[in-house]
Write a protein that holds these residues in place. Structure first.
Motif, PDB file in Angstrom:
ATOM      1  N   THR A   8       0.841  -1.187   0.000  1.00 28.77           N
ATOM      2  CA  THR A   8       0.000   0.000   0.000  1.00 28.77           C
ATOM      3  C   THR A   8       0.882   1.245   0.000  1.00 28.77           C
ATOM      4  O   THR A   8       2.093   1.172   0.198  1.00 28.77           O
ATOM      5  CB  THR A   8      -0.912   0.023   1.246  1.00 28.77           C
ATOM      6  OG1 THR A   8      -0.092   0.046   2.426  1.00 28.77           O
ATOM      7  CG2 THR A   8      -1.822  -1.197   1.288  1.00 28.77           C
ATOM      8  N   ARG A  27      -1.574  -2.618  -9.984  1.00 27.28           N
ATOM      9  CA  ARG A  27      -2.833  -3.049  -9.380  1.00 27.28           C
ATOM     10  C   ARG A  27      -3.161  -4.494  -9.757  1.00 27.28           C
ATOM     11  O   ARG A  27      -3.697  -5.245  -8.928  1.00 27.28           O
ATOM     12  CB  ARG A  27      -3.965  -2.110  -9.794  1.00 27.28           C
ATOM     13  CG  ARG A  27      -3.805  -0.687  -9.240  1.00 27.28           C
ATOM     14  CD  ARG A  27      -5.113   0.080  -9.334  1.00 27.28           C
ATOM     15  NE  ARG A  27      -6.160  -0.605  -8.600  1.00 27.28           N
ATOM     16  CZ  ARG A  27      -6.336  -0.537  -7.274  1.00 27.28           C
ATOM     17  NH1 ARG A  27      -5.512   0.185  -6.530  1.00 27.28           N
ATOM     18  NH2 ARG A  27      -7.317  -1.206  -6.707  1.00 27.28           N
ATOM     19  N   ASP A  32      -1.832  -2.072  -3.970  1.00 28.66           N
ATOM     20  CA  ASP A  32      -2.940  -1.126  -3.848  1.00 28.66           C
ATOM     21  C   ASP A  32      -2.447   0.263  -4.242  1.00 28.66           C
ATOM     22  O   ASP A  32      -2.419   1.194  -3.435  1.00 28.66           O
ATOM     23  CB  ASP A  32      -3.475  -1.119  -2.416  1.00 28.66           C
ATOM     24  CG  ASP A  32      -4.725  -0.262  -2.271  1.00 28.66           C
ATOM     25  OD1 ASP A  32      -5.418  -0.057  -3.296  1.00 28.66           O
ATOM     26  OD2 ASP A  32      -4.994   0.201  -1.154  1.00 28.66           O
ATOM     27  N   LYS A  34      -2.279   3.886  -6.279  1.00 30.20           N
ATOM     28  CA  LYS A  34      -3.202   4.937  -6.669  1.00 30.20           C
ATOM     29  C   LYS A  34      -2.509   5.872  -7.645  1.00 30.20           C
ATOM     30  O   LYS A  34      -1.282   5.900  -7.752  1.00 30.20           O
ATOM     31  CB  LYS A  34      -3.678   5.730  -5.443  1.00 30.20           C
ATOM     32  CG  LYS A  34      -4.273   4.883  -4.332  1.00 30.20           C
ATOM     33  CD  LYS A  34      -5.554   4.163  -4.755  1.00 30.20           C
ATOM     34  CE  LYS A  34      -6.174   3.423  -3.578  1.00 30.20           C
ATOM     35  NZ  LYS A  34      -7.385   2.676  -3.972  1.00 30.20           N
ATOM     36  N   HIS A  50      -9.355   4.791  -9.153  1.00 28.13           N
ATOM     37  CA  HIS A  50      -8.042   4.758  -8.506  1.00 28.13           C
ATOM     38  C   HIS A  50      -7.222   6.016  -8.771  1.00 28.13           C
ATOM     39  O   HIS A  50      -6.051   6.091  -8.387  1.00 28.13           O
ATOM     40  CB  HIS A  50      -7.280   3.515  -8.963  1.00 28.13           C
ATOM     41  CG  HIS A  50      -8.113   2.271  -8.905  1.00 28.13           C
ATOM     42  ND1 HIS A  50      -8.596   1.767  -7.714  1.00 28.13           N
ATOM     43  CD2 HIS A  50      -8.577   1.456  -9.896  1.00 28.13           C
ATOM     44  CE1 HIS A  50      -9.318   0.675  -7.967  1.00 28.13           C
ATOM     45  NE2 HIS A  50      -9.319   0.474  -9.277  1.00 28.13           N
TER      46      HIS A  50
END
Length: 281
Positions: A8, A27, A32, A34, A50
């Motif tokens: 993350t 992804r 995870d 973004k 996202h």
């Protein structure tokens, strides 16, 4: 396999033709990750959920990968309009994947707080390689830092070259792109001359691929998305002139720059190359 230390907090700034498929690859393999872009999320189709607003992007960020166009946009991301160095409280690593002047990149170490790890990781392969997660990364930085982030690079790329200390990856990239620019200029020139001689494009490209003139652009002419483009300030051919300028900025003292200067001029003069139907003969 996802490295749990980086599962993350990963963010890609600049979700264009390279950044978007890089985000997709991360992804798809369990990260995870973004994205942030100055364009609205509605421009990104399936990636839209996202692509975060800047405050949300900054709040979650620990590892930043920048894939923006140039030095001005990189400065905006790090210190200016987005100012993630100051506004992302948990930021621990910045990975520079844009192609920029090596002088600029090396100078970042004096501008970024010492607790933030810096890695330069420009990549090669064009959008087709980004979509197929087989980019070539040229890496600069501390070997331990690069090793600890290798799991990120492995899901986006297929070839990894550690070139030396921070900034060495960018130096290698602009030299590589200088060759790519020369191949682009000369391949387009010989195709134009072949047209005048009545030689079919496909026949000549097949010859080049198996002969001494073989080069990346000619071999991938139908897959490389910008192979037929003319120069425009905001397209990939335009970026190529920026990359030659970056190589020139880092030229050794006293170097003869006549040939790179000529290549930059030739790239800037490129016109769109239309597809021609094959001869019926």
């Amino acid at each position: 396999m996802t490295n749990p230390d980086f599962a993350t907090g990963i963010g890609i700034a600049g979700c264009g033709r390279m950044g978007a498929p890089m985000l997709t690859a991360l992804r798809a393999t369990g990260f995870d990750a973004k994205g942030f872009d100055v364009r609205p999320p509605s421009d990104f189709g399936a990636l839209a959920p996202h692509i975060l607003p800047l405050p949300d992007f900054a709040a979650q960020l620990t590892t930043l990968i920048t894939v923006v166009r140039d030095i001005e946009q990189t400065d905006d991301v790090l210190f200016g309009a987005q100012n993630l160095i100051a506004t992302a409280p948990d930021l621990t690593t910045v990975i520079i994947s844009s192609t920029l002047s090596p002088r600029y990149v090396r100078a970042l170490r004096e501008r970024v707080p010492p607790h933030i790890t810096l890695i330069d990781a420009p990549m090669s392969g064009a959008a087709i390689a980004a979509k197929e997660a087989r980019l070539s990364f040229m890496l600069g930085g501390d070997p331990q830092d690069i090793a600890s982030h290798q799991s990120l690079f492995e899901v986006m790329g297929a070839h990894f070259h550690h070139m030396g200390a921070f900034g060495a990856g960018m130096q290698a990239k602009v030299l590589n792109n200088l060759l790519a620019a020369s191949n682009t200029a000369m391949t387009r020139l010989v195709l134009d001359w072949a047209d005048q001689s009545g030689i079919e494009e496909r026949a000549l490209l097949d010859l080049i691929h198996t002969s001494s003139g073989q080069n990346w652009l000619a071999s991938g002419f139908e897959e490389i998305e910008f192979a037929r483009d003319g120069w425009e300030a905001d397209n990939t051919i335009g970026i190529l002139t920026k990359d030659v300028a970056s190589a020139l900025d880092a030229a050794p003292d006293g170097a003869d720059t006549a040939l790179p200067d000529l290549i930059k001029t030739q790239i800037r003069a490129l016109k769109t190359r239309p597809r021609k139907p094959p001869s019926s003969q």
